[in-house]
Scaffold this active site. Structure first.
Site, PDB file in Angstrom:
ATOM      1  CG  ASP A 104      36.552 -25.455 -31.755  1.00 33.60           C
ATOM      2  OD1 ASP A 104      37.713 -25.418 -32.195  1.00 33.60           O
ATOM      3  OD2 ASP A 104      35.569 -25.814 -32.430  1.00 33.60           O
ATOM      4  CG  ASP A 126      39.724 -30.489 -31.657  1.00 33.44           C
ATOM      5  OD1 ASP A 126      39.491 -29.359 -32.132  1.00 33.44           O
ATOM      6  OD2 ASP A 126      39.272 -31.540 -32.148  1.00 33.44           O
ATOM      7  CE  LYS A 157      39.018 -35.645 -15.417  1.00 30.91           C
ATOM      8  NZ  LYS A 157      38.378 -34.710 -14.466  1.00 30.91           N
ATOM      9  CG  ASP A 186      37.501 -31.535 -14.708  1.00 32.88           C
ATOM     10  OD1 ASP A 186      38.717 -31.266 -14.587  1.00 32.88           O
ATOM     11  OD2 ASP A 186      36.924 -32.381 -13.999  1.00 32.88           O
ATOM     12  CE1 TYR A 223      33.349 -61.830 -29.652  1.00 32.70           C
ATOM     13  CE2 TYR A 223      33.733 -60.004 -28.128  1.00 32.70           C
ATOM     14  CZ  TYR A 223      34.044 -61.275 -28.583  1.00 32.70           C
ATOM     15  OH  TYR A 223      35.026 -61.994 -27.973  1.00 32.70           O
TER      16      TYR A 223
HETATM   17 MG    MG Z   1      38.209 -28.602 -33.819  1.00 37.05          MG
END
Ligand code: MG
Ligand code: NAI
Length: 354
Positions: free
Chosen positions: A246, A242, A185, A218, A143
């Protein structure tokens, strides 16, 4: 003569600045050692996109498949959407070549102050699932342009996919402390993450001799900041791996150091080696990008091609250079990209004399 053909994709931004420096270092490390690196440089990336309407030619995958490895700089341009650049180059290579392991070692160097209080010594390997999970292309918009507009993104976790990444992580852990942390998680994501936990636990149980700890992502992020030394090997899904890699690389001091390997461990397809950082448009063109991430990725490539001793020589050389403080501005130094490269080459020639 041991010859290897390598597809070189310098790409965008600082990619073409750090790539030649890393190639010089690898040449210096292998020259006179019976190893020849045959570089196949390709002009693919955002400039190519602007003149050809695509990031790489249609037969790019076939071209690279005929080589032994892919050495990538960075992709991403402020004027071209990341959807075009990443999904037009980086992600198709990972998937077409079934590079299901993304290996990301992170460690501290003396002389590089951690951004964490107490300057903890960090030495962690993140084993990230690299071809499925949250980064799936299944989904779409419904939509569009109405108040009911919605976006759907389907995460895909397969038993095969989880088993093989867990098996790889188990072997990495076995070669180190024997401890493996799995990022999960399962309290919030009720279908895929309990499945991930189940399959990882089965693989670890079957393998034997590994101590497994499942930690919610977390809490794991908090632990990576508060007590990074408690993390030796971490196995994680595409998205969690990922972000976490970092985070840990940033904690060490600069993302410009961190390397990564996209592996097809069975060797059915070429593997790809690249720094963790992107094209850094904010510093591109100034000759000050840190080349260590690219050089270290090159060392991982040498190890993968069967030259562990040469990989170690490169790692010793750049470690010595960093520890002497011969570094680029991101690490508080004043050297240029080329000067750091020259220092590593110089260090390698001293190493060869020993
Ligand atoms: Mg990355
Ligand atoms: P980035 O990694 O390019 O830059 C983040 C920050 O770190 C910037 O301040 C940059 O100057 C600094 N930095 C990165 N590498 C450095 C180096 N070698 N030496 C010194 N400083 C360095 O991430 P950003 O800015 O989020 O993304 C820029 C572009 O790169 C985007 O288009 C993004 O999609 C793309 N990208 C590509 C990746 C890849 O090719 N694998 C990975 C990450 C981002």
């Amino acid at each position: 003569m041991n010859a290897h053909t390598i597809s070189v994709l310098a790409g965008d931004g600082i990619g073409p600045e750090v790539m030649p420096v890393a190639m010089e270092v690898l040449d210096a490390a292998t020259r006179d050692r019976g190893i020849r690196l045959e570089w196949r440089e390709q002009p693919w990336g955002s400039d190519y996109f602007r003149s050809h309407g695509r990031m790489m030619p249609v037969d790019a995958i076939e071209t690279m498949a005929a080589t032994d490895a892919v050495f990538l700089g960075a992709v991403g341009h402020p004027e071209v959407s990341d959807v075009e650049t990443l999904w037009g180059m980086l992600i198709p290579i990972r998937r077409e070549f079934d590079q299901y392991v993304n290996l990301r070692p992170v460690r501290s160097f003396s002389g590089v102050r951690s951004s964490l209080a107490g300057d903890p010594e960090i030495d962690t390997v993140i084993v990230r699932e690299n071809v499925e999970g949250e980064y799936s292309s299944v989904g779409g918009r419904s939509y569009p342009g109405t108040p009911f507009e919605a976006a759907h993104q389907q995460a895909i976790f397969t038993r095969h996919g989880i088993e093989r990444i867990a098996r790889y992580a188990v072997e990495v852990a076995r070669g180190r402390s024997g401890r493996l942390v799995s990022a999960t998680k399962s309290n919030g994501i009720i279908h895929t993450m309990p499945f991930w936990d189940e399959v990882v636990a089965e693989v670890v149980e079957d393998a034997g001799g590994i101590e497994l700890e499942s930690v919610l992502i977390d809490a794991l992020a908090a632990r990576a900041v508060r007590d990074p030394r408690s993390l030796d090997v971490v196995v994680a899904s595409n998205l969690f791996g990922d972000i976490l890699s970092d985070l840990v690389a940033g904690a060490v001091g600069s993302i410009g150091i961190a390397p990564s390997a996209n592996l097809n461990p069975e060797g059915r397809h070429p593997s790809m080696f690249e720094p963790v950082h992107g094209s850094a448009p904010d510093i591109a063109g100034r000759g000050i990008a840190n080349p260590i991430g690219q050089i270290w990725a090159g060392a991982m490539m040498l190890r993968h091609l069967g030259h562990a001793d040469r990989a170690e020589a490169v790692e010793r050389a750049f470690t010595a250079v960093i520890e002497r403080g011969e570094v680029t501005p991101d690490l508080g130094g004043s050297l240029t990209t080329a000067e750091v490269g020259a220092a590593v080459v110089e260090e390698l020639s001293d190493d060869a004399d020993v």
